[in-house]
Motif scaffolding. Structure first.
Motif, PDB file in Angstrom:
ATOM      1  N   ALA A 190      95.305 -19.710  17.833  1.00  0.00           N
ATOM      2  CA  ALA A 190      96.695 -20.402  16.769  1.00  0.00           C
ATOM      3  C   ALA A 190      96.996 -21.540  16.943  1.00  0.00           C
ATOM      4  O   ALA A 190      97.421 -22.471  16.564  1.00  0.00           O
ATOM      5  N   LYS A 191      97.794 -20.831  18.398  1.00  0.00           N
ATOM      6  CA  LYS A 191      98.937 -22.698  18.901  1.00  0.00           C
ATOM      7  C   LYS A 191      98.058 -23.227  19.386  1.00  0.00           C
ATOM      8  O   LYS A 191      98.553 -24.457  19.616  1.00  0.00           O
ATOM      9  N   GLY A 198      98.302 -31.345  15.572  1.00  0.00           N
ATOM     10  CA  GLY A 198      99.367 -31.507  15.123  1.00  0.00           C
ATOM     11  C   GLY A 198     100.292 -30.822  13.988  1.00  0.00           C
ATOM     12  O   GLY A 198     100.677 -31.515  13.197  1.00  0.00           O
ATOM     13  N   LEU A 199      99.353 -29.750  13.833  1.00  0.00           N
ATOM     14  CA  LEU A 199      99.533 -28.514  12.392  1.00  0.00           C
ATOM     15  C   LEU A 199     100.763 -27.788  13.203  1.00  0.00           C
ATOM     16  O   LEU A 199     101.970 -28.005  13.983  1.00  0.00           O
ATOM     17  N   SER A 200     101.615 -27.060  11.974  1.00  0.00           N
ATOM     18  CA  SER A 200     103.257 -26.209  11.603  1.00  0.00           C
ATOM     19  C   SER A 200     102.008 -24.895  12.742  1.00  0.00           C
ATOM     20  O   SER A 200     101.140 -24.449  11.884  1.00  0.00           O
ATOM     21  N   PRO A 201     102.701 -24.572  13.685  1.00  0.00           N
ATOM     22  CA  PRO A 201     102.207 -23.571  14.331  1.00  0.00           C
ATOM     23  C   PRO A 201     102.138 -21.899  13.542  1.00  0.00           C
ATOM     24  O   PRO A 201     101.367 -21.141  13.213  1.00  0.00           O
ATOM     25  N   ARG A 229      89.403 -33.787   9.333  1.00  0.00           N
ATOM     26  CA  ARG A 229      89.561 -34.797  10.797  1.00  0.00           C
ATOM     27  C   ARG A 229      89.308 -33.415  11.021  1.00  0.00           C
ATOM     28  O   ARG A 229      89.348 -32.977  12.696  1.00  0.00           O
ATOM     29  N   GLU A 230      90.440 -32.356  11.148  1.00  0.00           N
ATOM     30  CA  GLU A 230      90.936 -31.316  11.887  1.00  0.00           C
ATOM     31  C   GLU A 230      89.406 -30.403  12.062  1.00  0.00           C
ATOM     32  O   GLU A 230      89.200 -29.076  13.000  1.00  0.00           O
TER      33      GLU A 230
END
Length: 461
Positions: free
Chosen positions: A57-58, A65-68, A289-290
């Motif tokens: 996940a990290k 560039g996402l919130s961990p 995008r992800e």
């Protein structure tokens, strides 16, 4: 590898080379996107697996560039659903590559959309050779108003990804014994043909050896008088294409936010439910995008594009949904489904007491809930066919948890406009055929439906 590499001692072929194996599924009902991603969280007491999960996940959060915190919280819609789709897809791609390296040539499905999964689950499933569906209904499916509730087969429609094959490897109704289950096979088959789906499989024909004594069960269709009564009619309609595929396409083209930031499904989307009553429903995958591996879909030419899941395509006061072909109609106020084509004419549900008229057949039955279907077996229209099958269905209730069933006979009168010179038969348990009385007058046969028939199938040939 050991399983697919096993050599069948009777055929001398490995399962990998066995043409009778139509497809392989990697895992059964095993999505990460909703059901099982939660099993890896810190509070589930699986420290080793949780450690792997948190590390992945990290990495995913850092890469995009996402919130961990938002990425690992699997129960919260948003970045976590992107991550879980990617994680599930990576496993599936690895397994598929391994199976192909062993020599597997058959289609490979990853897992299924099941138990009311929202559209969030679909991206990962596109890594397989088809999108597979498991869907289960209950009592009164034909009576569900699409303004307010989905039928079980509408869940399958919401899994049709544009440009991808769709299979339903499990469908059934429960809890057993649903008294109107005889009406479901033709409803499923008619819908599948209208939608253009690629394979339909009831679950299950049998979960016991066919040379053993059967017991009443939702999973033994072969010995259930209600289900087996109309399954042959459904197979005939589907496999021979008695219902035309819809030419009207409703394409839901969601944004990434609509797929990943909220749960969109037939449970809460009026658009998905009502569009399916008239034409084909397709889900068009967006550019994400992800998820660079996700192939974006193309809206079919001439399609009606759905942008608002709450848009209705049926008048809110309507009580009947009709296909664009004019061949299928569902009256949810009456709880009746009808099929009107050149080779299949049928009505099912709460049809008792009414007169049902089609171009080639007319009938009335006294049973409150029943199925009556007349079909051509030789590919010709019913009116000119020289081989017709009559299928009947009604309640069947077992005596406790053992055989036999109490099977309700279908009682009434059936008139069929057909070519002269045909005779009426029923098939005996021995395989022999017994001729039955039938009258022919003014171009029509009249068949008396009464308990003395002691069968749900008749042949006019």
């Amino acid at each position: 590898g050991e399983y697919l590499g096993h050599t069948n001692p009777y055929t001398g072929k490995r399962y990998l080379d066995e043409p009778a194996i139509a497809a392989v599924m990697i895992t059964n009902e095993n999505d990460l996107t909703q059901h099982f991603g939660n099993y890896l969280l810190p509070d589930k007491n699986v420290p080793y697996h949780d450690g792997l999960y948190m590390d992945e996940a990290k990495k995913f959060a850092a890469a995009w560039g996402l919130s961990p915190d938002a990425t690992w919280r699997s129960w919260v819609y948003g970045p976590s659903k992107l991550f879980l789709n990617d994680l599930e897809r990576r496993f599936d791609v690895g397994m598929t590559s391994y199976l192909r390296s062993l020599g597997a040539k058959m289609p490979i499905f990853t897992t299924s959309t099941w138990a009311n999964l929202p559209l969030t689950a679909l991206p990962a499933l596109t890594s397989g050779d088809a999108i597979d569906v498991h869907t289960y209904g209950g009592i009164g499916e034909l009576e569900k108003n699409p303004q307010y509730a989905p039928t079980f087969i509408q869940w399958a429609a919401a899994a049709q990804v544009a440009g991808r094959p769709l299979t339903v490897s499990e469908w059934n109704v429960e809890a057993f014994p649903a008294p109107d289950r005889h009406s479901m096979p033709l409803y499923v088959a008619g819908t599948a043909r209208l939608q253009g789906w690629d394979a339909m499989m009831v679950y299950a024909y049998s979960q016991a050896s066919l040379d053993s004594v059967s017991v009443p069960s939702n999973w033994h269709a072969y010995s259930d008088p209600a289900m087996i009564a109309t399954l042959p009619a459904a197979a005939l309609l589907y496999r021979q294409g008695h219902v035309r595929e819809s030419q009207t396409v409703y394409a839901f083209a969601p944004t990434p936010a609509q797929i990943f930031n909220r749960a969109v499904s037939p449970a809460n989307s009026v658009a998905l439910r009502t569009a399916m009553e008239r034409g084909k429903v397709e889900i068009v995958m967006p550019v994400v995008r992800e998820l660079p591996w996700l192939t974006p879909g193309t809206v079919p030419a001439g399609a009606t594009v759905i942008t608002d899941p709450q848009q209705s395509f049926i008048d809110p006061s309507a009580t009947i949904g009709a296909s664009d072909t004019g061949e299928l109609r569902r009256n949810w106020r009456q709880g009746v489904y009808t099929i009107n084509t050149r080779r299949t004419q049928a009505a099912m549900g709460w049809i008792g007491g009414g007169t049902w008229s089609f171009p080639d057949i007319n009938f009335t039955v006294t049973n409150r809930n029943a199925t009556v279907a007349v079909q051509s077996l030789d590919g010709q229209p019913i009116g000119t066919s020289r081989s017709l099958m009559i299928s009947l269905g009604a309640r069947a209730i077992p005596v406790g948890n053992r055989m036999p069933y109490y099977a309700e006979p279908v009682e009434g009168r059936l008139t069929i406009r057909a070519t002269s010179g045909l005779r009426l038969y029923k098939r005996l348990p021995t395989g022999a055929e017994q001729e039955l009385p039938v009258t022919y007058s003014n171009g029509s046969y009249t068949v008396s439906l009464d308990p003395s028939l002691r069968t749900y199938w008749l042949l006019l040939k």
